[in-house]
Design an enzyme around this catalytic site. Sequence first.
Site, PDB file in Angstrom:
ATOM      1  N   HIS A  61      -5.258 -14.189   9.487  1.00 21.66           N
ATOM      2  CA  HIS A  61      -4.546 -12.919   9.286  1.00 21.66           C
ATOM      3  C   HIS A  61      -5.421 -11.686   9.528  1.00 21.66           C
ATOM      4  O   HIS A  61      -5.012 -10.578   9.213  1.00 21.66           O
ATOM      5  CB  HIS A  61      -3.919 -12.820   7.890  1.00 21.66           C
ATOM      6  CG  HIS A  61      -3.066 -13.999   7.523  1.00 21.66           C
ATOM      7  ND1 HIS A  61      -2.013 -14.421   8.302  1.00 21.66           N
ATOM      8  CD2 HIS A  61      -3.126 -14.844   6.466  1.00 21.66           C
ATOM      9  CE1 HIS A  61      -1.455 -15.469   7.737  1.00 21.66           C
ATOM     10  NE2 HIS A  61      -2.110 -15.756   6.633  1.00 21.66           N
ATOM     11  N   LYS A  91      23.332  16.581  -3.997  1.00 20.95           N
ATOM     12  CA  LYS A  91      23.118  15.123  -3.859  1.00 20.95           C
ATOM     13  C   LYS A  91      23.585  14.381  -5.110  1.00 20.95           C
ATOM     14  O   LYS A  91      23.190  14.701  -6.228  1.00 20.95           O
ATOM     15  CB  LYS A  91      21.620  14.849  -3.643  1.00 20.95           C
ATOM     16  CG  LYS A  91      21.108  15.327  -2.296  1.00 20.95           C
ATOM     17  CD  LYS A  91      20.352  14.213  -1.590  1.00 20.95           C
ATOM     18  CE  LYS A  91      20.304  14.425  -0.099  1.00 20.95           C
ATOM     19  NZ  LYS A  91      19.422  15.526   0.290  1.00 20.95           N
ATOM     20  N   ARG A 101       1.648 -10.586   6.438  1.00 24.46           N
ATOM     21  CA  ARG A 101       3.071 -10.568   6.779  1.00 24.46           C
ATOM     22  C   ARG A 101       3.357  -9.856   8.101  1.00 24.46           C
ATOM     23  O   ARG A 101       4.484  -9.894   8.597  1.00 24.46           O
ATOM     24  CB  ARG A 101       3.857  -9.927   5.637  1.00 24.46           C
ATOM     25  CG  ARG A 101       3.761 -10.793   4.381  1.00 24.46           C
ATOM     26  CD  ARG A 101       4.452 -10.172   3.196  1.00 24.46           C
ATOM     27  NE  ARG A 101       5.903 -10.101   3.375  1.00 24.46           N
ATOM     28  CZ  ARG A 101       6.727  -9.593   2.477  1.00 24.46           C
ATOM     29  NH1 ARG A 101       6.260  -9.119   1.352  1.00 24.46           N
ATOM     30  NH2 ARG A 101       8.019  -9.558   2.701  1.00 24.46           N
ATOM     31  N   PRO A 108       0.848  -1.207   0.000  1.00 25.63           N
ATOM     32  CA  PRO A 108       0.000   0.000   0.000  1.00 25.63           C
ATOM     33  C   PRO A 108       0.875   1.246   0.000  1.00 25.63           C
ATOM     34  O   PRO A 108       1.791   1.360   0.800  1.00 25.63           O
ATOM     35  CB  PRO A 108      -0.773  -0.111   1.321  1.00 25.63           C
ATOM     36  CG  PRO A 108      -0.582  -1.492   1.812  1.00 25.63           C
ATOM     37  CD  PRO A 108       0.688  -2.003   1.219  1.00 25.63           C
ATOM     38  N   GLU A 109       0.605   2.138  -0.925  1.00 25.12           N
ATOM     39  CA  GLU A 109       1.345   3.387  -0.988  1.00 25.12           C
ATOM     40  C   GLU A 109       0.430   4.542  -0.592  1.00 25.12           C
ATOM     41  O   GLU A 109      -0.720   4.335  -0.242  1.00 25.12           O
ATOM     42  CB  GLU A 109       1.920   3.565  -2.390  1.00 25.12           C
ATOM     43  CG  GLU A 109       2.877   2.413  -2.726  1.00 25.12           C
ATOM     44  CD  GLU A 109       3.970   2.813  -3.684  1.00 25.12           C
ATOM     45  OE1 GLU A 109       4.417   3.968  -3.627  1.00 25.12           O
ATOM     46  OE2 GLU A 109       4.370   1.978  -4.494  1.00 25.12           O
TER      47      GLU A 109
END
Length: 275
Positions: free
Chosen positions: A91, A154, A109, A2-3
């Site tokens: 789960h 950077k 997980r 999930p973002e």
Amino acid sequence: MPELPEVETTRRGIDAIIKGQALRRLVVREPRMRWPIPADLPALLAGRPVLATDRRGKYLLLRFEHGVQIVHLGMSGSLRRVGLDEAPRKHDHVDWVFDHAIFRLHDPRRFGAVLWHPADTGPVERHPLLIGLGIEPFDPRFDGKWLHDQFRGKRVAIKQALLAGHAVVGVGNIYASESLFRAGIDPRLPAGKLSGPRCERLAQAVRATLTDALASGGSTLRDYVGASGEPGAYFTIHAAVYERAGQPCRVCGTPIRRIVQGQRATYFCPHCQKR
Ligand SMILES: [Zn+2]
């Protein structure tokens, strides 16, 4: 995984239903998440109304009068609305039980987290998990000048600089590739070499990519809230480069390339994206 768009879609989905509602019970079936769920949390929250929901990066925040619950969906988590008499499955670790709705955290997980930040320890933004997060992509301060300042000096590749989350949060692996394609920037370019105008294009591309993802996430939202962890509607409908290695660029027809940067796959068009 999930973002940000999935988490924000989840937040919008639950907000309309739980804001102002008393949490009747928090049911914890499995406290062993990424960090243990505090044992006293169900007692702390029983009967307390949710004042507001928020999001910071990929952290979902449920604000109560006496503190803030911090929820992270980890690698494989989802928060789903279930029927009032629907039995939990494997789960299904945590339930938020309201009078008219139950939200269930499913996380095979168990990299997700359910934490508590008491109000008397200060603003939740100071929590160790949140304090180092970059600016939000929809914050008005996020623009090309902001990125240019962040990237100054950077040497790391621009794709990895975006993914690191220090310059701006929420640009995960998929959205980094998609945003760089949209901005016409080679993902291997050192971040510090990006000119001001290109930083501006990138900031706009990041916002546009996430806006599109939110729009498609929002349109699939019914009783199912949030991400399954599987590729969502966004990729299958809109992806310009992500997981399209060898397929023709939608703009110029050149085969999309896949490379690995910092152990993550990057997809780009070698013709449209310039160094
Ligand atoms: Zn192209």
